[in-house]
Design a protein around this motif. Sequence first.
Motif, PDB file in Angstrom:
ATOM      1  N   LEU A   4     -45.944 -43.916   6.092  1.00  0.00           N
ATOM      2  CA  LEU A   4     -46.217 -44.474   4.544  1.00  0.00           C
ATOM      3  C   LEU A   4     -46.323 -46.100   5.577  1.00  0.00           C
ATOM      4  N   LYS A   5     -47.545 -46.479   5.470  1.00  0.00           N
ATOM      5  CA  LYS A   5     -47.866 -47.535   4.737  1.00  0.00           C
ATOM      6  C   LYS A   5     -47.657 -48.844   4.080  1.00  0.00           C
ATOM      7  N   THR A   6     -46.974 -49.642   4.611  1.00  0.00           N
ATOM      8  CA  THR A   6     -46.586 -50.783   3.126  1.00  0.00           C
ATOM      9  C   THR A   6     -47.865 -52.255   2.615  1.00  0.00           C
ATOM     10  N   SER A   7     -47.436 -52.497   2.204  1.00  0.00           N
ATOM     11  CA  SER A   7     -48.740 -53.835   1.967  1.00  0.00           C
ATOM     12  C   SER A   7     -48.789 -54.724   3.022  1.00  0.00           C
ATOM     13  N   SER A   8     -47.377 -54.647   3.531  1.00  0.00           N
ATOM     14  CA  SER A   8     -46.867 -56.135   4.131  1.00  0.00           C
ATOM     15  C   SER A   8     -47.058 -55.770   5.526  1.00  0.00           C
ATOM     16  N   GLY A   9     -48.071 -54.626   6.395  1.00  0.00           N
ATOM     17  CA  GLY A   9     -48.144 -53.777   7.441  1.00  0.00           C
ATOM     18  C   GLY A   9     -47.045 -53.362   8.127  1.00  0.00           C
ATOM     19  N   GLU A  10     -46.014 -52.590   7.374  1.00  0.00           N
ATOM     20  CA  GLU A  10     -44.316 -52.025   7.919  1.00  0.00           C
ATOM     21  C   GLU A  10     -45.639 -50.424   8.362  1.00  0.00           C
ATOM     22  N   ARG A  11     -44.800 -49.522   8.909  1.00  0.00           N
ATOM     23  CA  ARG A  11     -44.922 -48.512   8.794  1.00  0.00           C
ATOM     24  C   ARG A  11     -43.843 -47.251   9.539  1.00  0.00           C
ATOM     25  N   PHE A  12     -44.180 -46.102   8.503  1.00  0.00           N
ATOM     26  CA  PHE A  12     -42.365 -45.440   8.823  1.00  0.00           C
ATOM     27  C   PHE A  12     -43.566 -44.261   9.254  1.00  0.00           C
ATOM     28  N   SER A  13     -42.791 -43.504   9.802  1.00  0.00           N
ATOM     29  CA  SER A  13     -43.074 -42.082   9.939  1.00  0.00           C
ATOM     30  C   SER A  13     -42.281 -41.292  10.144  1.00  0.00           C
ATOM     31  N   SER A  14     -42.055 -39.434   9.859  1.00  0.00           N
ATOM     32  CA  SER A  14     -41.173 -38.621   9.886  1.00  0.00           C
ATOM     33  C   SER A  14     -41.672 -37.790   9.677  1.00  0.00           C
ATOM     34  N   THR A  15     -41.490 -36.576  10.550  1.00  0.00           N
ATOM     35  CA  THR A  15     -41.585 -35.333  11.417  1.00  0.00           C
ATOM     36  C   THR A  15     -41.219 -33.978  10.015  1.00  0.00           C
ATOM     37  N   LEU A  16     -42.483 -33.398   9.519  1.00  0.00           N
ATOM     38  CA  LEU A  16     -42.241 -32.924   8.341  1.00  0.00           C
ATOM     39  C   LEU A  16     -42.351 -30.799   9.177  1.00  0.00           C
ATOM     40  N   ILE A  17     -42.040 -29.930   8.931  1.00  0.00           N
ATOM     41  CA  ILE A  17     -42.474 -28.792   8.882  1.00  0.00           C
ATOM     42  C   ILE A  17     -42.595 -28.378   7.505  1.00  0.00           C
ATOM     43  N   LYS A  18     -43.923 -27.622   7.494  1.00  0.00           N
ATOM     44  CA  LYS A  18     -44.326 -26.666   6.867  1.00  0.00           C
ATOM     45  C   LYS A  18     -44.042 -24.918   6.645  1.00  0.00           C
ATOM     46  N   SER A  19     -43.102 -24.647   5.980  1.00  0.00           N
ATOM     47  CA  SER A  19     -43.051 -22.462   6.579  1.00  0.00           C
ATOM     48  C   SER A  19     -43.639 -22.124   5.160  1.00  0.00           C
TER      49      SER A  19
ATOM     50  N   GLU B 214     -52.089 -25.052  -0.069  1.00  0.00           N
ATOM     51  CA  GLU B 214     -52.756 -25.035   0.709  1.00  0.00           C
ATOM     52  C   GLU B 214     -53.075 -25.464   2.351  1.00  0.00           C
ATOM     53  N   ILE B 215     -51.890 -25.968   2.847  1.00  0.00           N
ATOM     54  CA  ILE B 215     -51.803 -26.660   3.740  1.00  0.00           C
ATOM     55  C   ILE B 215     -50.878 -25.309   5.405  1.00  0.00           C
ATOM     56  N   SER B 216     -52.000 -25.166   6.472  1.00  0.00           N
ATOM     57  CA  SER B 216     -51.038 -23.807   7.162  1.00  0.00           C
ATOM     58  C   SER B 216     -49.638 -24.466   7.802  1.00  0.00           C
ATOM     59  N   ASP B 217     -48.944 -22.820   8.047  1.00  0.00           N
ATOM     60  CA  ASP B 217     -47.715 -23.840   8.466  1.00  0.00           C
ATOM     61  C   ASP B 217     -47.461 -24.034   9.505  1.00  0.00           C
ATOM     62  N   GLY B 218     -46.728 -25.205   9.455  1.00  0.00           N
ATOM     63  CA  GLY B 218     -46.922 -25.806  11.088  1.00  0.00           C
ATOM     64  C   GLY B 218     -45.784 -27.176  11.122  1.00  0.00           C
ATOM     65  N   SER B 219     -46.127 -28.051  12.209  1.00  0.00           N
ATOM     66  CA  SER B 219     -45.823 -29.210  11.902  1.00  0.00           C
ATOM     67  C   SER B 219     -46.319 -30.312  11.774  1.00  0.00           C
ATOM     68  N   TYR B 220     -45.607 -31.155  10.982  1.00  0.00           N
ATOM     69  CA  TYR B 220     -46.190 -32.132  10.405  1.00  0.00           C
ATOM     70  C   TYR B 220     -46.355 -33.400  11.234  1.00  0.00           C
ATOM     71  N   ILE B 221     -47.174 -34.806  10.443  1.00  0.00           N
ATOM     72  CA  ILE B 221     -46.295 -36.307  10.324  1.00  0.00           C
ATOM     73  C   ILE B 221     -46.629 -37.146   9.681  1.00  0.00           C
ATOM     74  N   LEU B 222     -45.794 -38.014   8.576  1.00  0.00           N
ATOM     75  CA  LEU B 222     -46.078 -38.170   7.625  1.00  0.00           C
ATOM     76  C   LEU B 222     -45.850 -40.048   7.673  1.00  0.00           C
TER      77      LEU B 222
END
Length: 94
Positions: free
Chosen positions: A79-94, A69-77
């Motif tokens: 992820l957050k852990t309980s220790s406060g670490e954050r990880f990000s990844s760029t995604l492409i929806k097509s 249901e999400i439009s095509d485009g670029s997004y940022i994912l």
Amino acid sequence: MVLKPLAVEDVLKSGISVYPNPVTNLLNIDASVFSSQLKEIKLIDLSGREMFTKNFGSFTERYSVDMSEISDGSYILILKTSSGERFSSTLIKS
């Protein structure tokens, strides 16, 4: 807040796998290293609008996000852990 990009090397080191990219319908997240620590998954568009958020009391090793249901485009994912670490990844929806 410092976000660590999930380049291919970082994904392998962190134990997090996000696939497929580009995604059409289902985005799979395999976070076996953080299975007891991952607390939040967030998907935002490039303008900062929140498209999806999932908070976990406990997390299994794999989770799928329905992107149909999400439009095509670029997004940022993010992820957050309980220790406060954050990880990000760029995604492409097509």
